[in-house]
Every structure is written in C-alpha cells, then in structure tokens.
Write an enzyme that holds these catalytic residues in place. Structure first.
Site, PDB file in Angstrom:
ATOM      1  N   ILE A 490      56.520  49.100  56.253  1.00 17.76           N
ATOM      2  CA  ILE A 490      55.918  49.023  57.589  1.00 17.76           C
ATOM      3  C   ILE A 490      56.005  47.604  58.147  1.00 17.76           C
ATOM      4  O   ILE A 490      55.218  47.202  59.002  1.00 17.76           O
ATOM      5  CB  ILE A 490      54.472  49.556  57.582  1.00 17.76           C
ATOM      6  CG1 ILE A 490      53.552  48.716  56.690  1.00 17.76           C
ATOM      7  CG2 ILE A 490      54.451  51.002  57.105  1.00 17.76           C
ATOM      8  CD1 ILE A 490      52.068  49.133  56.796  1.00 17.76           C
ATOM      9  N   GLY A 491      56.988  46.875  57.624  1.00 16.30           N
ATOM     10  CA  GLY A 491      57.137  45.473  58.012  1.00 16.30           C
ATOM     11  C   GLY A 491      56.691  44.558  56.889  1.00 16.30           C
ATOM     12  O   GLY A 491      56.606  43.336  57.056  1.00 16.30           O
ATOM     13  N   THR A 492      56.419  45.150  55.736  1.00 18.32           N
ATOM     14  CA  THR A 492      55.785  44.437  54.641  1.00 18.32           C
ATOM     15  C   THR A 492      56.765  43.836  53.653  1.00 18.32           C
ATOM     16  O   THR A 492      56.417  42.911  52.928  1.00 18.32           O
ATOM     17  CB  THR A 492      54.886  45.424  53.893  1.00 18.32           C
ATOM     18  OG1 THR A 492      55.589  46.674  53.793  1.00 18.32           O
ATOM     19  CG2 THR A 492      53.599  45.670  54.648  1.00 18.32           C
ATOM     20  N   PRO A 641      57.644  35.592  46.867  1.00 19.22           N
ATOM     21  CA  PRO A 641      56.744  34.685  47.588  1.00 19.22           C
ATOM     22  C   PRO A 641      57.020  34.613  49.085  1.00 19.22           C
ATOM     23  O   PRO A 641      56.115  34.301  49.853  1.00 19.22           O
ATOM     24  CB  PRO A 641      56.990  33.322  46.912  1.00 19.22           C
ATOM     25  CG  PRO A 641      58.176  33.480  46.040  1.00 19.22           C
ATOM     26  CD  PRO A 641      58.386  34.937  45.791  1.00 19.22           C
ATOM     27  N   LYS A 710      49.849  42.779  42.005  1.00 22.18           N
ATOM     28  CA  LYS A 710      48.888  43.420  42.906  1.00 22.18           C
ATOM     29  C   LYS A 710      49.411  43.282  44.335  1.00 22.18           C
ATOM     30  O   LYS A 710      50.245  42.422  44.613  1.00 22.18           O
ATOM     31  CB  LYS A 710      47.528  42.736  42.814  1.00 22.18           C
ATOM     32  CG  LYS A 710      46.842  42.900  41.462  1.00 22.18           C
ATOM     33  CD  LYS A 710      45.641  41.987  41.371  1.00 22.18           C
ATOM     34  CE  LYS A 710      44.843  42.262  40.100  1.00 22.18           C
ATOM     35  NZ  LYS A 710      43.790  41.239  39.913  1.00 22.18           N
ATOM     36  N   VAL A 712      49.102  42.282  48.365  1.00 16.47           N
ATOM     37  CA  VAL A 712      48.454  41.189  49.086  1.00 16.47           C
ATOM     38  C   VAL A 712      48.280  41.513  50.571  1.00 16.47           C
ATOM     39  O   VAL A 712      47.843  40.673  51.337  1.00 16.47           O
ATOM     40  CB  VAL A 712      49.232  39.862  48.949  1.00 16.47           C
ATOM     41  CG1 VAL A 712      49.251  39.400  47.507  1.00 16.47           C
ATOM     42  CG2 VAL A 712      50.642  39.984  49.497  1.00 16.47           C
ATOM     43  N   GLU A 714      46.281  43.007  52.491  1.00 19.56           N
ATOM     44  CA  GLU A 714      45.017  42.934  53.222  1.00 19.56           C
ATOM     45  C   GLU A 714      44.137  41.774  52.775  1.00 19.56           C
ATOM     46  O   GLU A 714      43.089  41.520  53.356  1.00 19.56           O
ATOM     47  CB  GLU A 714      44.283  44.284  53.115  1.00 19.56           C
ATOM     48  CG  GLU A 714      45.129  45.393  53.745  1.00 19.56           C
ATOM     49  CD  GLU A 714      44.472  46.767  53.751  1.00 19.56           C
ATOM     50  OE1 GLU A 714      43.467  46.961  53.059  1.00 19.56           O
ATOM     51  OE2 GLU A 714      44.994  47.647  54.460  1.00 19.56           O
TER      52      GLU A 714
HETATM   53 MO1  MOS Z   1      45.443  50.121  55.424  1.00 23.13          MO
HETATM   54  S1  MOS Z   1      44.190  49.726  56.954  1.00 23.13           S
HETATM   55  O1  MOS Z   1      44.289  50.800  54.310  1.00 23.13           O
HETATM   56  O2  MOS Z   1      46.704  51.115  55.904  1.00 23.13           O
END
Ligand code: MOS
Length: 754
Positions: A490-492, A641, A710, A712, A714
């Site tokens: 999603i752009g991540t 990174p 893990k 990152v 949020e």
């Molecule tokens: Mo996120 S706001 O839990 O997609």
C-alpha cells in the site's frame, strides 16, 4: 566467512503445508544479512514514479470495455428515502443502468464494517450511497446522477460526541484491540493517596485517512465469476466480505490489487465502490468502473472517530508512578468499533495500581474504523501530554520521568515479560542526538526575534502483532525466483522486503527475484494492516522458501539438511551445483504458510520509540512552525532501512498533521463532516516540516518471527503528535489539550513580550 549451519527453530513439520512459529527463532539463513537489512531501492519505485504502475482505476488494458459508474450520496444525516424518481436520469444520454435499493436485490453486510454499502429505505449517515448511475462515459454518468430526484424524510440523529458521551457504555470485547476494561491493584485508592496527581481531560477530533488514491474498483462478471480490480489492504477480508455481501460463493470472487495509492486503514476490506461496481456490472451486463470522487469520500467512507479522554496519574514525590488510569469515550454507528485509545497505557509505564476503560456512544456520523495506528495514536496524544504535565508538577525532566517508570514486564501481568523493550535506549539516544540537554524547562525562555522556541518529547509504543501468511515460491530453469502471495503493497515497500526475503533464503541477488502480489488467486497472506504486514508476509515467504530449498536440494541429489544456498549455488561439503540446475527438468515450487503459537501471549510484543520535536511559536500571532522532528525506533530486525525509514517519516508526518491540522469539522445540526475535501481537510506537506530524522536501534527479536522482525508502519505516528504538543508548551507556556493545536487556541493565552 564460513557458512553457519542453519536450524529452523519453528517446529518444522516439513511435509505439512503449515509451519508453526512457537519457539524463539534460532540462527537461520536470514541472519546472513546479504540482502535483508540492506537499504534496497523499491523494486516498484520506477513504475510508480513514471506513472506506469496500474492502479485499480487504470486497468484499461485488462478491461477495455468498462462503462462508468457514478455514486450518489445521501443528502441527509439520518432518516429515510421517501422516493426516488429516476425517469429523467434513465433518459439521459449514455445511461445504461441505475441501481438503487429498489432494484439491487438483497444485500448482506461483510464482517468488518457495519455501515451498509447501499442505503434504502433507511439512511444511516450522510453521503451513504443511495444510487449508482452507469453510463458510457464518466461525464454522462455524473450528469445523469444529477437528474435523480431523491426525496428524503430526515430524522433527528446523534452527531455530537460531547453530548452523547453520557450515554456511552463499555463496548463488547472486539476481535482485536484492548479489552474494554482492565484493572490491576486498587487504582482509585492509590490515586487518591498519591502526593502528586494529574487529572485532566484531552480531546482528539474526527480525522480522515486522506490517502492519495481514492477508493476505486472495476468489476467484471463472467457468468457467476466476479473479478474486481480494486484498491484494498486485505485481499482475504475483501473476498470474504464481498461474497457475504452479495450472497455468492467465495470461490467465485477474485480480487486483484497490485498497486495501492495509500490505505492508512481506510481500505481494510471492501467498501461501497466494490459492492456497487459489482451490482452495477450485473445490471449493465458489462464491466463497470467506479472511483469515489474526493468530496464523497469523507462522509461516505470510514474515518477515525473523535475521542474524549481522561487521564489520571498519581506519583510519589520522587516521580515513581503509583496509579495510572485512562478512560476514553468515542462514538460510532450502532455495532461499530470503539477507538481503543487506552491500548498503550496498559503497557507503557510501570505502576502497581491501574485502570483503563473504554466507552462507546451511538453516533449517526459515517462509520468510525481503523486509521493510522487505531487506538494507539489518539491514546498517546493524551497520555504523553499527561506525562509532560506530571513531569512539570514534579519539577522533573520529562525524559527522566519516563526512564524512571520504565518496565520490562507487562505492568498488568507482571509474570509476562516483554520479548524486547528498548524504550529507555530510544529515549537516551534521541535525547543525545536532538540536544535535549539544551532544553530550558521554563517556557518562553528561548526566542529568536518574535518567535518562541521550544522542544518536546514523547515515548512511542505500538503493538507488533503477527498473523498467518502463506506464499508460493517458484524456481525456473533460468534460476529466477518468483514469489506469489496475495499480500498487498500500500506504499509500504512489501514488494521489496518480500524480494529481499526470497533472495536471502535462496542465495541469489535481488535482481533474480520477481514478486507478484495482490491477487486472490495467490496463497492467502496477512494483508496490510495493524502493522502486521511486513513481519507476517515475510515469514510466510520464509516458510515457502524452506520448502523450495528442500525441493531444489533433492533435485540435484544434495541432502536438504546439509544444503547451503549461496551465490546462486546449492552447496554441501565439496558438492556445489548451480541453483538453476535444480529446475533443469522443470520448474520447482515451494508453498507454505506460517502460523503462530502462543509466544505473543507469553511475551508482550511491542515496538518502541522516542519522538522529539522542535517548534517555533510566534509570540504575537500564535502561528506554529514545526522546525524539526526526530524519531528513534527499536522494532526488531529492520528488513530494509530505506523503506522502514519511509514508514516512520510517514508516521511522523501524520503525527504533525494530528498535532497541528487534521480535523473533520462536524455540523451538529445536519450531521456531517463539513470540510469534506482536501482544500478543507488539511494535511502536512513538505514545506510544513523542514527536517525529519529517523534512527533505528540495532535489534533482533527472536520471539517475533523467524526473521526476528517486526512491522514499523504505525510506530512512527504513535506519540509523534504529543511530542509536538509538548514542544509548543515548552515554547510558549500554553497547554492545549484539545487537538489540533491551532493558533486560535494559543493567541488569547500568549503572555510573553512580542
Ligand atoms: Mo491499519 S489503520 O490497522 O490498516
């Protein structure tokens, strides 16, 4: 370097199509860090920056014959549709079909959202979809939509959280998020006995995701098979919810979503664009494409609900917290979820006597749902100002107060340690890098001309959940590895970290890996959400690669337990064979799914960080300028990174928006968000934040996943807004507890010479 022997610590049942991660990860091929951990460029970057990545609405090559759908939103906040006269709209040029509740057929609800995709006769909220008009062109559909004559009977609704607050009740326990009420020890007693107390209310407004790409879908029926090109974070939830909504079999639904222009929680599963495009395509007898116009998005779709929060913290004079209580009120459509703002308070600081309580009122605004660290982001906006206020009352450095109240165990369940917790290290590293010791605890003391300068900090904490995720990995005779999973990017950076995982596992350079995502015909992944996507999806790819390694080793007569995959070769002792050789007689496939045992129950798994901000406040006008932000993060192994830094910077930017700008203004009479476009709903742009820096602490968390990683996504927002709020107080001495902090809330309170 001598290649280490790798032991997969997961209870590896090699014949099963399911690996279970239930013991901490030992050494494994990921630890080579030849590709993982490197700042690889996004493999989809060029497509996106050259405008050639095909987003949902742009799949013209796949669906050249699509008609255009235009959605009409309800003109009342609550009530019912009295009549729909579509005669002139049907006559309008180019019109092919019009679908309303009168001809849509039965529609159920999916499992995630409670709002109905199509209103009628009841209207549940403003701009809820009431019709979709299909025409040959977009302009014809829009023009005909304007000819629909819809009469409503408005009913009184509940639109104001402050008014509805007193009728709020504890919500039922949700599938995820904190329990509605938690307690330990005797909060009331300890708070009342505490020599130093903070008891304050804070409020956060309704906020919109405001992702760049609007919700959009192209729907095509082929007999009973329905294919959707859509923009969605969770393909599996989308298939489930669309099948349920339309009353068709899951097997007959295919979702395709290779590129997504941002979700921020607002595209968790299917919304009205997907449902109405499907209905419209059925009525039109041909494919239909729909994008939500921006002004419809804010009231039609979901948003982050406003909160009113009360924080009570009691401490001894030395700063040790003895009691901490956090209550939060939010509202939603009946049956909707609560904004779980107490989540972080359960885990962030020590203190024997504790209480958290969520309260949910019924509101008739659009549905409130997940957005950008749901719960944690608004909760930290309150908690971390309260900590600043407590530090001031104690005449203590806010940095030291946080360090003093660190805990290495879950404070509600002291037998449960954190798997990894470097909050103090984040705070100290950030303090040194940011120049915290230059802070004057007295507000108003540092100035540059007409500007008052202040710095502030906040802790960051965000859950690190993992969820089952599957993948298929193929090896062809050119030695190219192809990964297929229904994970989304999603752009991540999903494409890139998944490619890095496969490259590391198979011992090939990144260029030899092809990643195909976002198609429900691929193995079911975690999807993107809740900060679980990076950790979960790469673990699924890891599991599939173990299967492929085994198949490849066997194919060339090497004992899979001895095989090492290095530099495009399979090696064992003196044997060495080119990896491509393994596929000489045909493509090899490895497929598996990673599941999780109870490690997340036995160990509290969170990501941590520290946020720092410097602001200037104009002594005359109250204008606030954010001058710099720093985040120091500890979040397990950082897979890449560069993409991780982008994630954190995005979160910090959202934190700046939450602190200073973002607010859906509610019209309490009609019941809608007034500023429903990107002119009225303001988000930060480059010019608003001149300097942002991110530091990742070196960390691996073997309790998290086999990659010891893990998410990152949020962490970067959780706490960021409060650091800015605290910096504003340090600059000008005005404590604003009602977000966003705009100059009108400062100007009457400013007391320093201009
Ligand atoms: Mo996120 S706001 O839990 O997609």
């Amino acid at each position: 370097m001598a290649a280490p022997r790798y032991v997969c610590a997961a209870s590896l049942s090699e014949r099963n199509l399911q690996m279970k991660f239930d013991t901490p990860a030992g050494s494994n091929p990921i630890d080579q860090l030849k590709v993982i951990g490197q700042p690889a460029d996004r493999i989809d970057g060029k497509l996106k920056t050259t405008g050639t990545a095909t987003y949902a609405y742009e799949q013209n090559a796949a669906v050249p014959d699509a008609a255009y759908g235009y959605i009409v939103g309800a003109g009342i906040g609550k009530g019912r549709i009295a009549s729909i006269d579509s005669a002139s709209a049907r006559e309008a040029s180019g019109v092919i079909a019009i679908v309303t509740y009168e001809n849509a057929g039965p529609l159920a609800k999916g499992e995630f959202y409670v709002a109905r995709a199509l209103a009628g006769p009841q209207v549940d909220h403003y701009h809820q979809s009431v019709a979709i008009v299909v025409a040959e062109t977009f302009e014809q559909a829009r023009a005909a939509a304007g000819l629909l004559e819809i009469r409503y009977v408005a009913a009184p609704g509940s639109f104001d959280l402050a008014t509805a607050k007193d009728s709020a009740t504890p919500p039922p326990p949700a599938g995820f998020g904190p329990p509605p009420q938690t307690s330990a020890g005797d909060f009331e007693g300890a708070f009342n006995a505490a020599p130093v107390q903070i008891d304050q209310h804070y409020s956060t407004p309704d906020q919109a995701h405001a992702m760049m790409e609007p919700h959009a879908t192209i729907a095509r029926w082929n007999g009973k098979q329905l294919t959707l090109w859509t923009s969605i974070q969770q393909i599996n939830w989308g298939v489930r919810d669309l099948a349920k909504t339309l009353g068709i079999a899951k097997e007959d639904v295919r979702l395709i979503s290779p590129y997504i222009g941002g979700g921020f929680g607002g595209k968790g599963t299917i919304l009205c664009d997907a449902v109405l495009a499907s209905l419209a395509a059925r009525h039109a007898g041909r494919p239909v494409k729909v994008a939500l116009p921006r002004p419809l998005m804010f009231n039609n779709l979901t948003h982050r609900p406003a909160t009113i929060q009360r924080l009570r913290i009691g401490a001894n004079r030395d700063g040790v917290i003895t009691a901490i209580g956090h209550e939060s009120w939010s509202g939603n459509l009946r049956g909707g979820r609560t904004e779980a703002a107490t989540a972080s308070t359960r885990l962030l600081y020590a203190g024997a006597n504790r209480m958290t309580r969520l309260n949910l009122a019924v509101l008739d605004l659009a549905e409130g749902s997940a957005m950008r660290a749901p719960g944690e982001a608004p909760g930290m906006m309150a908690l971390e100002i309260a900590m600043d206020e407590l530090a001031e009352k104690l005449q203590m450095d806010p940095l030291q107060l946080r360090i003093l109240n660190d805990t290495q165990v879950d404070p509600e369940q002291p037998a449960r340690p954190f798997s990894k917790r470097q909050l103090v290290e984040c705070l100290n590293t950030g303090a040194e890098r940011f120049g915290w010791q230059q802070r004057n605890p007295q507000p108003g003391q540092r100035r540059e001309g007409g500007w008052l300068i202040g710095i502030g900090l906040a802790s960051a904490i965000r859950g690190a959940p993992t969820t089952a995720s599957a993948a298929r990995v193929r090896l062809d005779r050119q030695g190219v590895i192809t990964v297929e999973t229904d994970m989304t990017d999603i752009g991540t950076g999903s494409y890139t970290i998944i490619a890095q995982t496969a490259a590391e596992m198979m011992g090939v350079p990144l260029e030899r890996v092809v990643v195909r995502l976002g198609d429900s015909k691929f193995p079911e992944s975690s999807g993107s959400g809740g900060q679980w996507g990076a950790a979960s999806s790469t673990a699924g790819v890891y599991a599939a690669c173990l299967k492929l390694r085994e198949a490849a080793a066997r194919a060339v007569g090497i004992d899979p337990r001895q095989a090492e995959f290095v530099d495009g070769q399979i090696r064992a002792g003196s044997q060495q064979v080119a990896l491509a050789e393994a596929a000489a007689n045909g493509e090899l496939t490895g497929e598996d799914r990673m599941e999780y045992g109870d490690l997340a129950e036995r160990f509290a798994q969170q990501t941590f960080g520290a946020h720092f901000a410097e602001v200037a406040v104009n002594a005359a006008t109250g204008e606030i300028r954010l001058r710099r932000q720093l985040a120091v993060c500890a979040a397990g192994r950082i897979l890449n990174p560069k993409t991780a830094r982008s994630q954190i910077i995005g979160g910090m930017t959202m934190g700046a928006g939450a602190a200073l700008m973002e607010e859906l203004a509610v019209d309490h009479r009609i019941g809608f968000f007034v500023n429903h476009d990107l002119a009225g709903y303001e988000v930060p742009v480059h010019a608003d934040i001149p300097h942002q820096e991110v530091i990742f602490l070196d960390e691996v968390d073997p309790y998290a996943t086999p990659l010891k990683a893990k998410g990152v996504g949020e962490l970067g927002i959780s706490g960021a807004a409060a650091a800015i709020a605290n910096a504003i107080y340090n600059a000008c001495g005005v404590r604003v507890r009602d977000y966003p902090i705009t100059l009108d809330k400062l100007i009457g309170e400013l007391s320093y010479p201009v």
